[in-house]
Design a protein around this motif. Structure first.
Motif, short mmCIF file in Angstrom:
data_model
loop_
_atom_site.label_atom_id
_atom_site.label_comp_id
_atom_site.label_asym_id
_atom_site.label_seq_id
_atom_site.Cartn_x
_atom_site.Cartn_y
_atom_site.Cartn_z
N UNK A 36 0.83 -1.23 0.00
CA UNK A 36 0.00 0.00 0.00
C UNK A 36 0.86 1.27 0.00
N UNK A 37 2.09 1.19 0.50
CA UNK A 37 2.94 2.40 0.53
C UNK A 37 3.50 2.69 -0.86
N UNK A 38 4.13 3.87 -0.95
CA UNK A 38 4.80 4.23 -2.21
C UNK A 38 6.11 3.42 -2.29
N UNK A 39 6.66 3.38 -3.49
CA UNK A 39 7.92 2.66 -3.73
C UNK A 39 9.04 3.31 -2.90
N UNK A 40 9.65 2.58 -1.97
CA UNK A 40 10.67 3.20 -1.10
C UNK A 40 11.93 3.56 -1.87
N UNK A 41 12.05 3.05 -3.12
CA UNK A 41 13.23 3.41 -3.91
C UNK A 41 13.07 4.84 -4.44
N UNK A 42 11.84 5.36 -4.39
CA UNK A 42 11.61 6.72 -4.88
C UNK A 42 11.11 7.66 -3.79
N UNK A 43 10.34 7.12 -2.82
CA UNK A 43 9.70 8.00 -1.83
C UNK A 43 10.52 8.05 -0.55
N UNK A 129 4.03 -4.19 -6.97
CA UNK A 129 3.14 -3.06 -7.27
C UNK A 129 2.90 -2.27 -5.99
N UNK A 130 3.28 -0.99 -6.05
CA UNK A 130 3.13 -0.12 -4.87
C UNK A 130 1.82 0.66 -4.96
N UNK A 131 1.50 1.36 -3.89
CA UNK A 131 0.25 2.15 -3.82
C UNK A 131 -0.99 1.29 -4.06
N UNK A 132 -0.90 0.02 -3.70
CA UNK A 132 -2.06 -0.88 -3.86
C UNK A 132 -2.51 -1.30 -2.46
N UNK A 144 -9.53 -11.17 -3.90
CA UNK A 144 -8.84 -10.16 -3.09
C UNK A 144 -9.25 -8.81 -3.65
N UNK A 145 -9.63 -7.86 -2.78
CA UNK A 145 -10.01 -6.53 -3.27
C UNK A 145 -8.92 -5.52 -2.94
N UNK A 146 -8.63 -4.65 -3.90
CA UNK A 146 -7.62 -3.61 -3.73
C UNK A 146 -8.18 -2.26 -4.14
N UNK A 147 -7.54 -1.20 -3.61
CA UNK A 147 -7.78 0.15 -4.14
C UNK A 147 -6.43 0.69 -4.62
N UNK A 148 -6.44 1.19 -5.85
CA UNK A 148 -5.22 1.78 -6.40
C UNK A 148 -5.06 3.20 -5.84
N UNK A 149 -3.90 3.48 -5.23
CA UNK A 149 -3.70 4.76 -4.54
C UNK A 149 -3.75 5.95 -5.48
N UNK A 150 -3.28 5.80 -6.71
CA UNK A 150 -3.22 6.94 -7.64
C UNK A 150 -4.60 7.30 -8.17
N UNK A 151 -5.36 6.29 -8.62
CA UNK A 151 -6.64 6.58 -9.29
C UNK A 151 -7.83 6.44 -8.35
N UNK A 152 -7.64 5.76 -7.22
CA UNK A 152 -8.77 5.51 -6.32
C UNK A 152 -9.65 4.36 -6.78
N UNK A 153 -9.30 3.75 -7.92
CA UNK A 153 -10.12 2.68 -8.50
C UNK A 153 -10.05 1.42 -7.63
#
Ligand SMILES: Cc1cc2nc3c(=O)[nH]c(=O)nc-3n(C[C@H](O)[C@H](O)[C@H](O)COP(=O)(O)OP(=O)(O)OC[C@H]3O[C@@H](n4cnc5c(N)ncnc54)[C@H](O)[C@@H]3O)c2cc1C
Length: 465
Positions: A36-43, A129-132, A144-153
């Motif tokens: 669910x977090x952002x990619x630690x290689x970038x954030x 896959x980050x932000x999931x 399994x249900x997910x929400x994409x952090x960028x789009x909210x989908x």
């Protein structure tokens, strides 16, 4: 191994999830890792989670198994023992062990996690896959249900097989509990914690190769070194009551409390009141879950299955040992259901043992290290280990330095040893007691040899220290 080639989902790319993804990928399995977090290689790393951790032999052995120990090594700072700070400012080192390699290592959580994610992501069999944000597992629908952090989908994926490494607050564990597929008990301590940074400029006043403790009976402050010269201090204190977080509601109350209780630490924390106000107050507890798996569909692993209090410095080590155990079982398992069941069978008693020992260690750290009897028995235990190395290993050493001894066995032998230590201490104590005929008789009667494994098992990283 005849497991299917379809990808296995791992939910949570924290410490256990990232290491497990790498181990499974090295076995030829396709792994889809969701975080669910952002990619630690970038954030920048998330604030407020424990900043550094103690890594010990069990964790190192698992890192070595995955081929990442050498990448982790530059992050490690050896700690030889507890540097106990008393109220008068006097300090004394209580060594953790008595051999050169018997040290534990301070490691930054964010750096360690980043190295593990980098290693997993480099492997061709892993997609990360980050932000999931995983929202739930639905076993009836097999989704399994997910929400994409960028789009909210929101979207769904096929569930089976999934390994949940989504930590102490696991949503997958909550889904199993809600569907009455698992019974979950969360036991919270009435003590919380808060982390404070000792900046590098002040940190130079502290011995770097030690875990510092200010035990005050009922509460304590600890500090572990970081590679940049700073230390991360953690205050463990009751939530409510006369000496509690609730009583430290104003900057003046915080300053006075530190001046009274931790006078030699106060100058190390120049912006104490501001940090105290800004940093979160974390809760501590033990999670008990039965069972950890549902058929071959879902397995809980690491903190998601069995979060423990941090006082033995073993939660991450136990989670890494889980990963190594699952990897070892993969070698001759034919399907996920069998694998998950065998994993639970192998790990349950050990997880229960370290959960209990971690709770006991809180009393040891905050109270007993100041007790003359405790210090005497600790030195007696070391003397007995020198005299009977094949039979007597102090419990702390079994847990921290002997991964070949399962936690449950360390707990069982530890209880026998504790009784024996009290008897010998009552009969005079010290080196004389350790060398006595009584010691010889009691040790030989009660403690069978630990076996060849203890004497000859190579310890992770031993060669380089
Ligand atoms: C104050 C403190 C000090 C500690 N000190 C030590 C120590 O010295 N030594 C030691 O061995 N252990 C220590 N621990 C314990 C250690 O932190 C844990 O045991 C360890 O982090 C467990 O690893 P894990 O991978 O199971 O969970 P985590 O490291 O918590 O990883 C869980 C991951 O899942 C992700 N996630 C969570 N929910 C979702 C979701 N819904 N969807 C997608 N992703 C999700 C999270 O973002 C995280 O990346 C300490 C713990 C605390 C609180």
């Amino acid at each position: 191994m005849r497991l299917p080639a379809a990808p296995i989902n791992i939910v949570g790319a924290g410490l256990a999830g990232a290491l497990l993804a790498l181990l499974l990928a090295r076995r030829g399995l396709a792994v889809a890792l969701y975080e669910r977090r952002a990619d630690p290689r970038q954030a920048r790393p998330e604030r407020g989670r424990s900043i550094n951790l103690a890594l010990a032999a069990r964790g190192m052995r698992a890192l070595e198994r995955a081929g990442v120990l050498e990448s982790v090594r530059p992050l490690l700072i050896p700690m030889r023992g507890r540097m106990v700070h008393d109220r008068d400012g006097a300090v004394a080192l209580q060594p953790y062990g008595q051999r050169e390699h018997e040290v534990i290592f301070s490691v930054g959580r964010a750096d360690l996690n980043r190295v593990l994610i980098e290693a997993a992501a480099r492997h061709g069999n892993v997609s990360v896959q980050f932000n999931q944000h995983c929202l739930r597992a639905d076993l009836g629908e097999g989704q399994l249900s997910f929400r994409d952090g960028a789009s909210g989908r929101e979207y769904q994926l096929p569930l089976a097989p999934t390994i949940a490494t989504d930590g102490a607050g696991s949503v997958i564990r909550a889904s199993l509990a809600a569907a009455e597929l698992a019974r979950v008990r969360e036991e919270w301590l009435d003590h919380d914690y808060k982390e404070l940074t000792v900046p590098a400029a002040s940190g130079s006043a502290l011995e770097r190769r030690a875990l510092h403790i200010w035990p005050r009976g009922g509460f304590m402050l600890i500090a572990l070194p970081n590679t940049d010269g700073s230390f991360t201090a953690t205050l463990f204190l009751a939530r409510e009551g006369p000496r509690s977080f609730a009583a430290l509601a104003t900057p003046a109350a915080v300053e006075q409390f530190f001046a009274r209780e931790f006078a030699d630490a106060l100058p190390l924390l120049p912006d104490l009141a501001a940090q105290f106000a800004a940093h979160p107050q974390g809760q501590l507890g033990t999670v008990y879950t039965v069972p950890w798996h549902v058929r071959g569909e879902v397995l809980l692993l690491g903190d998601a299955a069995h979060a423990i209090v941090p006082f033995h410095g073993q939660g991450m080590n136990a989670a890494f040992e889980d990963c190594a155990e699952l990897d070892a079982l993969l070698a001759n398992t034919h399907d996920w259901a069998e694998l998950f069941a065998r994993f639970e069978e192998a790990r349950r008693a050990n997880a229960a043992a370290i959960a209990q020992m971690a709770l006991e260690n809180y009393l040891e750290m905050r109270d007993a290290v100041l007790d003359a009897g405790f210090v005497r028995r600790k030195s007696l235990a070391m003397a007995l280990e020198r005299r009977f190395p094949e039979r007597f290993i102090p419990r702390y050493s079994m847990v921290m330095f002997h991964p070949e001894i399962p936690y449950a066995e360390a707990q069982r032998r530890g209880a026998l040893q504790e009784g024996l230590l009290h008897e010998l201490d009552g009969a005079g104590g010290g080196d004389a007691a350790a060398n006595s005929a009584l010691a010889e008789r009691l040790v030989r009667e009660r403690l069978p040899p630990l076996g060849e494994a203890v004497a000859v098992a190579p310890r992770a990283g031993e060669k380089s220290r």
